[in-house]
Scaffold this active site. Sequence first.
Site, PDB file in Angstrom:
ATOM      1  N   GLU A 282     -41.644  38.607 -28.054  1.00  0.00           N
ATOM      2  CA  GLU A 282     -41.158  37.464 -28.805  1.00  0.00           C
ATOM      3  C   GLU A 282     -40.358  36.628 -27.820  1.00  0.00           C
ATOM      4  OE1 GLU A 282     -38.075  36.355 -32.605  1.00  0.00           O
ATOM      5  OE2 GLU A 282     -37.935  37.999 -31.179  1.00  0.00           O
TER       6      GLU A 282
ATOM      7  N   ASP B 182     -38.827  42.322 -28.668  1.00  0.00           N
ATOM      8  CA  ASP B 182     -37.754  41.344 -29.616  1.00  0.00           C
ATOM      9  C   ASP B 182     -36.910  40.642 -28.623  1.00  0.00           C
ATOM     10  OD1 ASP B 182     -36.285  40.710 -32.135  1.00  0.00           O
ATOM     11  OD2 ASP B 182     -34.672  41.199 -30.989  1.00  0.00           O
TER      12      ASP B 182
END
Length: 621
Positions: free
Chosen positions: A306, A269
């Site tokens: 990401e 993330d």
Amino acid sequence: MNHHSLFKALVPPGPKKIGEDVFEFTVWSPSTNRVDLELLEPSRDLCSMQRDARGYWRTTKNNVRHGSRYRFLLDGSISRPDPASNQQPEGVHGPSALVDHDRFVWENEEFHPVPWRETILYEIHVGTFTPEGTFDAAAERLDHLVRLGVTAVEVMPVARFPGNRNWGYDGVYPFAVQDSYGGPEGFKRFVSRCHHKGLSVFLDVVYNHLGPEGNYFRDFGPYFSSDYATPWGEAVNFDGPHSDEVRNFFLCNALHWFDRYHVDGLRLDATHAILDRRPVHFLRELALITREYERRTGRKRFLVAETNLNDPALAMPHEIGGKGLDALWNDDFHHAVHTRLTGERSGYYEDYGDLEFLSRSLSQGFAYQGEFSRFRQRSHGAQGDGLPASAFVNALQTHDQVGNRVFGERLSSLTSLEGLKLGAALLLLAPYVPLLFMGEEYGETRPFLYFVSHGDPELVEAVRRGRREEFKEFRWSQEPPDPQAPDTFERCVLDWESRDSGDHGRLLNFYRKLIGLRKRHPALAGSEDKPFRVWTLPGDDVLAMERRSGRYGVLCIFSFSAVNQEIERRLFIAKRKWDMILNSADLEWGGPGGVTPCENTDRITLPALGVIVFSSEEERR
């Protein structure tokens, strides 16, 4: 330090079973003068722990077993759960519980995921994927994913968070599995069933921050940095004093998911918020240790980042200065398609809208490779043309892009059925690794909103204020739904009953058709660097994409026009025989019908918001 010595130097935190009903406990707490293991059952028992030079405290305890509760007592006054707890059955403020990972019997120990270039990802949120909101209930739906044709399930974070409703990015125990989903054994059953069905499992992990509620890490040591901040809380200390031990904690967390849960890959993330000025970045260290794990076990493991930086170095090899991850999320593709299908231009969408951005993303991965961004008021990105197509993960919808809208509208609420099919074809026929968001394949209309179930009233109000501030730049006038309200969560549960009916069923069959073509047509199978080209046709409404492999070819014509168009055949079809194999306007896909792709030899009719796919095979000489 090479990857062999890095791997050897790791100090696994948390409890470790070393014999029958015997566990060793390890906790890092460099600032405390005394740490005691506080066992809570069958009766309270304090065991002193011994400290080493790096600040790790250890002790071994007999007659403890799976489920035994414990805490750590710091300097005789502060009782805290284990930062590396494997289970928090009584919530983020309660005691930790032991997990005997040897108890679980795996169905398919020898499972190997498909090669990365053949991967088709499907993102799910366990709590809203089914009405039951559990791993076991999700496992019952895997046959649907197998029939759809995806190859991997990407699970949003499962690390223990406060309450029972959360996206997962407020997790505060990175080694523990959310109990309301089914806890450690439930997650293992889910992974095992996925592997039994031929599906690999990717887990979304958060290494850039930890959630606020139940976050007791500062009581143990300097886990956080005073030099940086993230939009979600304190930044993790990856480069300051004591950062070796903090890095160790998160590197061991990755191996925890690989080894104890058989997870095949991690989605990392917001890597742009992993702030690290050391010469060997944490992400590079993570990649090195992952490759060493692969060498030792013979099991392939994937790392996907990401990022909002358009930084190709994330997926470049170590040998040329890259961080060595397998792939990165490509928001440019999403934004370029979304603006063309919906007409939205507020917030970060103001940088997109022209067909050239979509053309560049389709042909080169990134749309922005150093060009000036109006939204950022600076140049953005770097050239990614040295990366293979498989280094980019493209999506039409994700939890972020849907959930970070005021009302969580899915693409099915923002464009027509024809627009949904056009987007699906762009996603699945391009050579990049595609990701679907749960329900996308049948046009789910229920929203995916932001939801929490915090226990701290002040934190709840802070979250509400934060959501209101977040949407200012998009100029949406209405208040976002209350993230704390149970109804906000309940509205997001997928409507499985609708998926086979009417246009939902037709869209689902269209997705299955596209995935079938992607897997089986010689010019489309896999996403390695086969010859392909993308170009625009006269006007601002039509894109063409040609892909080849040997004597086989596929030609895709994408029209963004609101009306049918006739264009000259010579503009895009070379002197070879092309057979039409897909027309999104056909009645079987819920199209308007009546559109003849080849009205004569010179001109071709393109359906409004449609795609036509041609196939060719050169004759052997």
